[in-house]
Motif scaffolding. Structure first.
Motif, mmCIF file in Angstrom:
data_model
loop_
_atom_site.group_PDB
_atom_site.id
_atom_site.type_symbol
_atom_site.label_atom_id
_atom_site.label_comp_id
_atom_site.label_asym_id
_atom_site.label_seq_id
_atom_site.Cartn_x
_atom_site.Cartn_y
_atom_site.Cartn_z
ATOM 1 N N VAL A 69 0.843 -1.197 0.000
ATOM 2 C CA VAL A 69 0.000 0.000 0.000
ATOM 3 C C VAL A 69 0.881 1.251 0.000
ATOM 4 O O VAL A 69 2.063 1.193 0.350
ATOM 5 N N LEU A 74 -6.206 1.515 5.590
ATOM 6 C CA LEU A 74 -6.240 0.060 5.382
ATOM 7 C C LEU A 74 -7.649 -0.498 5.519
ATOM 8 O O LEU A 74 -7.884 -1.676 5.262
ATOM 9 N N TYR A 77 -9.327 -3.130 3.336
ATOM 10 C CA TYR A 77 -8.641 -4.417 3.113
ATOM 11 C C TYR A 77 -8.543 -5.310 4.347
ATOM 12 O O TYR A 77 -8.410 -6.518 4.220
ATOM 13 N N PRO A 138 -4.065 -1.505 -3.901
ATOM 14 C CA PRO A 138 -2.846 -2.164 -3.426
ATOM 15 C C PRO A 138 -2.264 -3.067 -4.514
ATOM 16 O O PRO A 138 -2.997 -3.550 -5.378
#
Ligand code: TXA
Ligand code: MG
Length: 349
Positions: A69, A74, A77, A138
């Motif tokens: 990343v 985040l 994910y 990502p």
């Protein structure tokens, strides 16, 4: 397939970054530099693209990929970031640390090889970060070697392994760390160090004293299945059988000399991997000496190790002896890779 090859010598070229992102967006494969080793990237959210990584590398299907990343969000994910995992990221990101966390359904099973967790890393290398940012997703990336070979730490080794198999290979010089990232698993409690790296166990413990490390769990062929699926495969191995000699410096040198002499007398072409300071001691006819750097500098040894192992393949040696180093700090990661490369052929003197 015609592989586009671009090498930066100074400045990062925006045009090449955009081209790499375009390849990835279209489901293609791009080898790119990171500070640890070169990676072979695909859009982590595109399962067909991710399947291409396994094909190009000849990688076993049950070996999960880590995702790279370029920003701190985040949430799409991973379902949850424990406080201590967050603290580790804040201290070592961007950098050579991968944290394993429970994944969301946005990350396809192909990427995580069916596991409910995913490894996440924010690389420090600017070329890598700019590609990820330009893609806006990502990037899933294992090391950019053919499965089983030592990880590539420069552009030429990526070309050797992947030319004609991927859409693009991008280079910006030698990887400054030289060993794959430190992996800590926070999908379990207490957390575990799964792969030692440049971020050392000692440094991890300063942030979270609960982190466990058992070297045996990372070994190939142990009864208990290794926690990181990739650990069960033969790794980093040069073609010739490698033996590592460990012990006090004097005894080590004595044992190395004895074995090298014996092999040379048998007419074998011997590869020797040791500190630069030892070159004179092991200079014998029939010996191919590769220095891994100065015995006083484990970070330098980390940086040189994989390239030195790959040179032994070029030199077509028949067997290799390597001098072990002290296992503290970065030395732990160096010895972890060296022992794996040796298939745990270890002689203690
Ligand atoms: O430095 C690195 O980590 C490099 C660069 C390119 O970022 N990447 C890398 O990836 O070394 P790879 O695939 O060669 O190694 C990742 C390791 C494998 O041993 C894999 O089994 C393990 O991480 N792994 C990945 N996801 C995992 C998960 N969810 N649980 C346990 N182990 C995992
Ligand atoms: Mg790898």
């Amino acid at each position: 397939m015609e592989t586009i090859k671009v090498q930066f010598t100074g400045r990062i070229e925006e045009e090449a970054i955009l081209l790499a992102a375009k390849c990835l967006r279209q489901g293609g494969l791009v080898a790119f530099p990171t500070e640890t080793v070169y990676g072979l990237g695909a859009d982590a959210l595109n399962k067909e693209a991710v399947a291409g990584i396994f094909r190009a590398k000849g990688r076993p299907q049950d070996n999960p990929l880590i995702i790279h990343v370029a920003d701190w969000n985040l949430e799409p994910y991973v379902t949850h970031v424990p406080e201590k995992a967050k603290a580790l990221m804040e201290r070592f990101w961007p950098g050579p640390l991968t944290v394993i966390l429970p994944k969301t359904s946005l990350v396809p099973e192909e990427t995580s090889a069916g596991l409910s967790s995913v490894g996440v890393r924010m690389p420090a290398n600017e070329t890598a970060r700019r590609i990820i940012a330009a893609l806006g997703h990502p990037v899933a990336a294992p090391s950019a070697n053919l499965s089983g070979k030592p990880s590539p730490t420069n552009f030429d080794r990526c070309v050797e392994d992947l030319d004609g198999k991927v859409d693009m290979i991008l280079g910006d010089g030698q990887s400054i760390v030289g060993l794959e990232s430190t992996i800590v698993d926070y999908s379990i409690d207490p957390p575990r160090l799964l792969r030692p790296g440049f971020v050392t166990y000692e440094e991890l413990l300063e942030v979270d004293g609960r982190i466990l490390y058992e070297e045996a769990l990372t070994r190939v062929g142990e009864k208990e299945a290794p926690r990181a699926p990739g650990m069960k495969y033969r790794h980093y191995a040069p073609k010739a059988p490698l033996t590592v000699i460990v012990g006090s410096p004097e005894k080590r040198e004595e044992e190395m000399e004895r074995r090298i002499t014996e092999a040379v007398e048998q007419g074998k072409r011997v590869g020797v991997l040791a500190a630069r300071e030892q070159e004179a001691a092991y200079a014998l006819k029939g010996v191919e000496f590769q220095s891994y750097g100065s015995a006083k500098n484990p970070a330098e040894i980390a940086r040189n190790l994989f390239e030195a192992l790959r040179r032994f393949d070029d030199l077509e040696v028949e067997l290799i002896y390597a001098e072990g180093i002290d296992e503290s700090g970065v030395g732990r990661a160096v010895m972890n890779r060296l022992k794996k490369a040796a298939g745990y052929r270890l002689i203690e003197v």
